[in-house]
Design a protein around this motif. Structure first.
Motif, PDB file in Angstrom:
ATOM      1  N   THR A 117      53.633  57.240  52.956  1.00 53.25           N
ATOM      2  CA  THR A 117      52.758  57.114  51.793  1.00 53.25           C
ATOM      3  C   THR A 117      52.079  55.757  51.788  1.00 53.25           C
ATOM      4  OG1 THR A 117      54.164  58.602  50.498  1.00 53.25           O
ATOM      5  CG2 THR A 117      52.619  57.209  49.286  1.00 53.25           C
ATOM      6  N   LEU A 118      50.763  55.764  51.693  1.00 55.90           N
ATOM      7  CA  LEU A 118      49.988  54.532  51.602  1.00 55.90           C
ATOM      8  C   LEU A 118      49.351  54.453  50.214  1.00 55.90           C
ATOM      9  CD1 LEU A 118      48.121  54.564  55.046  1.00 55.90           C
ATOM     10  CD2 LEU A 118      50.233  53.378  54.456  1.00 55.90           C
ATOM     11  N   PRO A 119      49.047  53.245  49.730  1.00 54.82           N
ATOM     12  CA  PRO A 119      48.428  53.102  48.403  1.00 54.82           C
ATOM     13  C   PRO A 119      46.936  53.401  48.461  1.00 54.82           C
ATOM     14  CG  PRO A 119      48.763  50.942  49.383  1.00 54.82           C
ATOM     15  CD  PRO A 119      49.377  51.932  50.336  1.00 54.82           C
ATOM     16  N   LEU A 120      46.600  54.673  48.716  1.00 52.03           N
ATOM     17  CA  LEU A 120      45.206  55.068  48.882  1.00 52.03           C
ATOM     18  C   LEU A 120      44.810  56.084  47.818  1.00 52.03           C
ATOM     19  CD1 LEU A 120      45.157  55.623  52.760  1.00 52.03           C
ATOM     20  CD2 LEU A 120      44.392  53.593  51.518  1.00 52.03           C
ATOM     21  N   GLN A 121      43.588  55.947  47.324  1.00 53.95           N
ATOM     22  CA  GLN A 121      43.013  56.957  46.441  1.00 53.95           C
ATOM     23  C   GLN A 121      42.542  58.138  47.285  1.00 53.95           C
ATOM     24  OE1 GLN A 121      43.100  56.615  43.084  1.00 53.95           O
ATOM     25  NE2 GLN A 121      44.151  54.657  43.412  1.00 53.95           N
ATOM     26  N   GLN A 122      42.195  59.240  46.620  1.00 55.82           N
ATOM     27  CA  GLN A 122      41.755  60.426  47.363  1.00 55.82           C
ATOM     28  C   GLN A 122      40.528  60.123  48.222  1.00 55.82           C
ATOM     29  OE1 GLN A 122      41.719  64.094  45.179  1.00 55.82           O
ATOM     30  NE2 GLN A 122      40.223  65.037  46.522  1.00 55.82           N
ATOM     31  N   GLN A 123      39.601  59.334  47.691  1.00 53.39           N
ATOM     32  CA  GLN A 123      38.434  58.920  48.453  1.00 53.39           C
ATOM     33  C   GLN A 123      38.746  57.590  49.137  1.00 53.39           C
ATOM     34  OE1 GLN A 123      35.735  60.836  48.837  1.00 53.39           O
ATOM     35  NE2 GLN A 123      36.672  62.383  47.510  1.00 53.39           N
ATOM     36  N   HIS A 124      38.929  57.620  50.436  1.00 54.83           N
ATOM     37  CA  HIS A 124      39.263  56.396  51.162  1.00 54.83           C
ATOM     38  C   HIS A 124      38.753  56.504  52.591  1.00 54.83           C
ATOM     39  CE1 HIS A 124      42.680  59.083  52.143  1.00 54.83           C
ATOM     40  NE2 HIS A 124      42.603  58.512  53.345  1.00 54.83           N
ATOM     41  N   TYR A 125      38.725  55.361  53.252  1.00 51.82           N
ATOM     42  CA  TYR A 125      38.352  55.299  54.657  1.00 51.82           C
ATOM     43  C   TYR A 125      39.557  54.840  55.476  1.00 51.82           C
ATOM     44  CZ  TYR A 125      33.433  55.504  53.200  1.00 51.82           C
ATOM     45  OH  TYR A 125      32.228  55.886  52.668  1.00 51.82           O
ATOM     46  N   PHE A 126      39.607  55.310  56.715  1.00 52.39           N
ATOM     47  CA  PHE A 126      40.689  54.953  57.622  1.00 52.39           C
ATOM     48  C   PHE A 126      40.129  54.863  59.036  1.00 52.39           C
ATOM     49  CE2 PHE A 126      43.322  57.029  60.871  1.00 52.39           C
ATOM     50  CZ  PHE A 126      44.320  56.095  61.022  1.00 52.39           C
ATOM     51  N   THR A 127      40.487  53.809  59.749  1.00 51.53           N
ATOM     52  CA  THR A 127      40.063  53.677  61.135  1.00 51.53           C
ATOM     53  C   THR A 127      41.121  52.902  61.913  1.00 51.53           C
ATOM     54  OG1 THR A 127      38.240  53.026  62.611  1.00 51.53           O
ATOM     55  CG2 THR A 127      38.743  51.545  60.791  1.00 51.53           C
ATOM     56  N   THR A 135      42.243  50.331  56.446  1.00 48.99           N
ATOM     57  CA  THR A 135      41.910  51.279  55.384  1.00 48.99           C
ATOM     58  C   THR A 135      41.059  50.582  54.327  1.00 48.99           C
ATOM     59  OG1 THR A 135      43.899  50.802  54.074  1.00 48.99           O
ATOM     60  CG2 THR A 135      44.053  52.574  55.711  1.00 48.99           C
ATOM     61  N   LEU A 136      40.284  51.375  53.619  1.00 50.44           N
ATOM     62  CA  LEU A 136      39.511  50.876  52.485  1.00 50.44           C
ATOM     63  C   LEU A 136      39.612  51.894  51.370  1.00 50.44           C
ATOM     64  CD1 LEU A 136      37.506  48.841  51.222  1.00 50.44           C
ATOM     65  CD2 LEU A 136      35.658  50.211  52.203  1.00 50.44           C
ATOM     66  N   THR A 137      40.143  51.471  50.239  1.00 48.81           N
ATOM     67  CA  THR A 137      40.238  52.335  49.071  1.00 48.81           C
ATOM     68  C   THR A 137      39.793  51.536  47.859  1.00 48.81           C
ATOM     69  OG1 THR A 137      41.719  53.750  47.756  1.00 48.81           O
ATOM     70  CG2 THR A 137      42.692  51.776  48.729  1.00 48.81           C
ATOM     71  N   GLU A 138      38.830  52.065  47.115  1.00 48.98           N
ATOM     72  CA  GLU A 138      38.177  51.334  46.035  1.00 48.98           C
ATOM     73  C   GLU A 138      37.684  49.991  46.579  1.00 48.98           C
ATOM     74  OE1 GLU A 138      40.993  51.404  42.766  1.00 48.98           O
ATOM     75  OE2 GLU A 138      40.065  53.242  42.006  1.00 48.98           O
ATOM     76  N   ASN A 139      38.224  48.876  46.085  1.00 44.62           N
ATOM     77  CA  ASN A 139      37.757  47.564  46.564  1.00 44.62           C
ATOM     78  C   ASN A 139      38.802  46.853  47.420  1.00 44.62           C
ATOM     79  OD1 ASN A 139      39.480  47.072  44.311  1.00 44.62           O
ATOM     80  ND2 ASN A 139      38.684  44.975  44.214  1.00 44.62           N
ATOM     81  N   LEU A 140      39.805  47.590  47.908  1.00 48.04           N
ATOM     82  CA  LEU A 140      40.889  46.977  48.672  1.00 48.04           C
ATOM     83  C   LEU A 140      40.758  47.340  50.151  1.00 48.04           C
ATOM     84  CD1 LEU A 140      43.936  47.539  46.288  1.00 48.04           C
ATOM     85  CD2 LEU A 140      42.518  45.483  46.539  1.00 48.04           C
ATOM     86  N   LEU A 141      40.480  46.333  50.949  1.00 50.25           N
ATOM     87  CA  LEU A 141      40.433  46.485  52.398  1.00 50.25           C
ATOM     88  C   LEU A 141      41.766  46.002  52.963  1.00 50.25           C
ATOM     89  CD1 LEU A 141      38.682  47.012  55.008  1.00 50.25           C
ATOM     90  CD2 LEU A 141      38.166  44.559  54.946  1.00 50.25           C
ATOM     91  N   THR A 142      42.418  46.845  53.753  1.00 51.60           N
ATOM     92  CA  THR A 142      43.704  46.483  54.346  1.00 51.60           C
ATOM     93  C   THR A 142      43.586  46.491  55.856  1.00 51.60           C
ATOM     94  OG1 THR A 142      44.902  47.458  52.476  1.00 51.60           O
ATOM     95  CG2 THR A 142      46.157  47.026  54.478  1.00 51.60           C
TER      96      THR A 142
END
Length: 206
Positions: A117-127, A135-142
């Motif tokens: 489980t990652l702290p990601l919203q339904q709309q997110h990016y992953f590479t 990952t990028l979810t809302e304004n959080l780039l990890t």
């Protein structure tokens, strides 16, 4: 280009059908999977692991296909998933992508599935590039385990770019027209952000 001899193969999909053609656009005989169970929902991707070739893609029914270069099932996967729509990458010795609810899904070469489980919203990016997980979810780039809060905005998908001496990650806020550039350690590259309204393309002289 499996053997780096410019003997290119193109895999074209339409709904649930697959067509393998050569560089002249002629059908390649012997590619066995011509129909998938469900409409193909991701661009088929070629992944090479040591000397093994894999072709991977997903369908809208939640099925993951992992084929060999002849279109035969190389790793049978019975479990179905709610895929996020992000691509599949080879990361940490496994085929890796994300689900809609923010799980990191990994399947190794034996077919074993693990979820994290990652702290990601339904709309997110992953590479990923095999070593980095971004990952990028809302304004959080990890970037791996480094979380970078960005200003709230509308962001393009993060891109990993490998340069001769370093690897960087770029992302653009199309709302405020800012292009960000980070090192693989999560540090802002000097001089950034800069003005820009689309995703960035990095070029270098050899």
């Amino acid at each position: 280009d499996y053997d780096l001899k410019h003997d290119y193969r193109f895999l074209i999909t339409q709904n649930n059908k697959l067509y393998m053609v050569n560089k002249y656009g002629k059908k390649v005989n012997g590619f066995q999977l011509t129909k998938a169970l469900g409409s193909i929902s991701s661009t088929p991707k070629h992944i090479r692991v040591q000397k093994k070739d894999y072709i991977v893609f997903t369908t809208d029914t939640g099925k993951l296909y992992i084929l060999n270069r002849r279109g035969q099932i190389r790793i049978p996967i019975s479990e179905k998933f709610e895929f996020s729509g992000n691509p599949i990458y080879w990361y940490s010795n496994a085929f890796t992508t994300t689900s809609r609810n923010g799980n990191l899904i990994q399947i190794d070469e034996t077919g074993k599935t693990t979820k994290k489980t990652l702290p990601l919203q339904q709309q997110h990016y992953f590479t990923s590039n095999g070593n980095l997980l971004v990952t990028l979810t809302e304004n959080l780039l990890t970037i791996n385990n480094t979380v970078i809060p960005l200003d709230y905005g509308v962001y393009t998908a993060p891109e990993i770019v490998t340069l001769p001496q370093k690897t960087v990650i770029t992302v653009t806020d199309t709302q405020t027209n800012k292009v960000y550039l980070f090192t693989d350690e999560g540090k802002t590259v000097t001089g950034f952000p800069v003005f820009g309204s689309s995703k960035a393309y990095l070029m270098y002289n050899t």
